[in-house]
Design a protein around this motif. Structure first.
Motif, mmCIF file in Angstrom:
data_model
loop_
_atom_site.group_PDB
_atom_site.id
_atom_site.type_symbol
_atom_site.label_atom_id
_atom_site.label_comp_id
_atom_site.label_asym_id
_atom_site.label_seq_id
_atom_site.Cartn_x
_atom_site.Cartn_y
_atom_site.Cartn_z
ATOM 1 N N GLY A 1 0.817 -1.210 0.000
ATOM 2 C CA GLY A 1 0.000 0.000 0.000
ATOM 3 C C GLY A 1 0.848 1.255 0.000
ATOM 4 N N ASP A 2 1.930 1.253 0.771
ATOM 5 C CA ASP A 2 2.823 2.406 0.812
ATOM 6 C C ASP A 2 3.480 2.624 -0.541
ATOM 7 O OD1 ASP A 2 4.111 4.550 1.928
ATOM 8 O OD2 ASP A 2 5.592 3.386 3.009
ATOM 9 N N MET A 3 3.919 1.526 -1.189
ATOM 10 C CA MET A 3 4.515 1.643 -2.520
ATOM 11 C C MET A 3 3.512 2.203 -3.526
ATOM 12 S SD MET A 3 6.672 -1.922 -2.764
ATOM 13 C CE MET A 3 7.309 -1.582 -4.417
ATOM 14 N N GLY B 1 4.921 6.634 -7.025
ATOM 15 C CA GLY B 1 4.727 7.288 -8.311
ATOM 16 C C GLY B 1 4.542 6.314 -9.459
ATOM 17 N N ARG B 2 4.459 5.033 -9.152
ATOM 18 C CA ARG B 2 4.265 4.007 -10.171
ATOM 19 C C ARG B 2 2.856 3.449 -10.068
ATOM 20 N NH1 ARG B 2 8.954 -0.209 -9.434
ATOM 21 N NH2 ARG B 2 8.419 -0.777 -11.595
ATOM 22 N N SER B 3 2.309 3.001 -11.190
ATOM 23 C CA SER B 3 0.949 2.468 -11.216
ATOM 24 C C SER B 3 0.914 1.065 -10.625
ATOM 25 C CB SER B 3 0.425 2.431 -12.654
ATOM 26 O OG SER B 3 1.114 1.422 -13.395
#
Length: 263
Positions: free
Chosen positions: A208-210, A215-217
């Motif tokens: 979830g943090d990633m 900034g990536r989908s």
């Protein structure tokens, strides 16, 4: 000085109260109502806010009024409190339309419809908001700033809010269900339940943090984990062949339809 009334000290009302106080809003400017005096005293002890069992008393002089009771009680509540024309009424209930809310609040009263979600409890909420016809830009900005005390805020047209309910308001339950299924799968593979729970929870938190901050989908992040011919590719294929994507389409549609029905 901004006076805030929070009508209903349940999960959502308490989460908003806690977030506002922790964000630096003056507790003495916040009044929270609850049906029982004992619950009110608990909220007062924990957050230092004013408490009362009288909703009309709470909204007297308030700049922002957050109605945080169950959807079935919202319209009667708004009809009882007789808010001032310069007070912004914010409904935190699912389903109820701006038209119904404005009719209950009274002619000319500015009304904002909000769909919150339970991660508000840890100040990681996602609130989607739609403004009624009498809400000024400054008032909407004020509502946004208050709700940012408990997470992120998106202002959208009302026509999109039922879809937003499916993607934000109800979706924490989907993620909890996925985590629950992963835990059970881990136990079936031989892991102790406490270890399986820790692994699933940390994977969810990290992913979830990633997703929120990299900034990536989602597509890019999923591809980054999925090595050609690897273990993840095998698992993803099984999920796709089991109809996972279609299940989420149908779940989101059912949620949106139910929100419309409630309205």
């Amino acid at each position: 000085m901004t006076k805030i009334a929070i009508l209903g000290g349940g999960q959502i009302g308490e989460a908003l109260t806690s977030g506002l106080v922790e964000s630096g809003f003056n507790a003495s400017d916040i009044t929270v109502t609850n049906r029982t005096a004992s619950r009110g005293e608990e909220l007062k002890s924990n957050y230092g806010v004013n408490v009362t069992t009288d909703n009309a008393e709470a909204v007297d002089g308030a700049d922002y009024i957050f109605a945080s009771v169950k959807p079935y009680a919202i319209l009667d509540l708004l009809g009882e409190i007789n808010p001032a024309k310069d007070a912004v009424v914010v409904s935190m209930a699912a389903g109820l339309t701006l038209e119904a809310l404005q009719a209950a609040a009274g002619e000319g009263v500015p009304v904002v419809r909000v769909m919150p979600n339970t991660p508000m409890l840890v100040r990681r909420g996602m609130c989607t908001c739609a403004a009624g016809e009498h809400v000024t830009e400054a008032q909407m900005q004020g509502v946004t700033e208050l709700l940012e005390a408990v997470g992120e805020v998106a202002v959208i047209p009302e026509k999109n809010i039922d879809a937003a309910t499916a993607l934000a308001g109800s979706s924490p339950a989907y993620f909890f269900l996925v985590a629950e299924a992963l835990v059970d799968a881990g136990v079936q593979l031989g892991l102790p339940r406490d270890i399986a729970e820790k692994l699933a929870a940390q994977a969810a938190a990290g992913a979830g943090d990633m997703l929120a901050n990299s900034g990536r989908s989602a597509t890019q992040l999923r591809a980054g984990v999925t090595s050609p011919g690897g273990t993840t590719a095998a698992a993803v294929r099984e999920l796709e062949e089991s109809g996972l994507r279609g299940a989420f389409y149908r779940a989101a549609e059912a949620c949106s339809d139910k929100a419309k029905e409630l309205g």
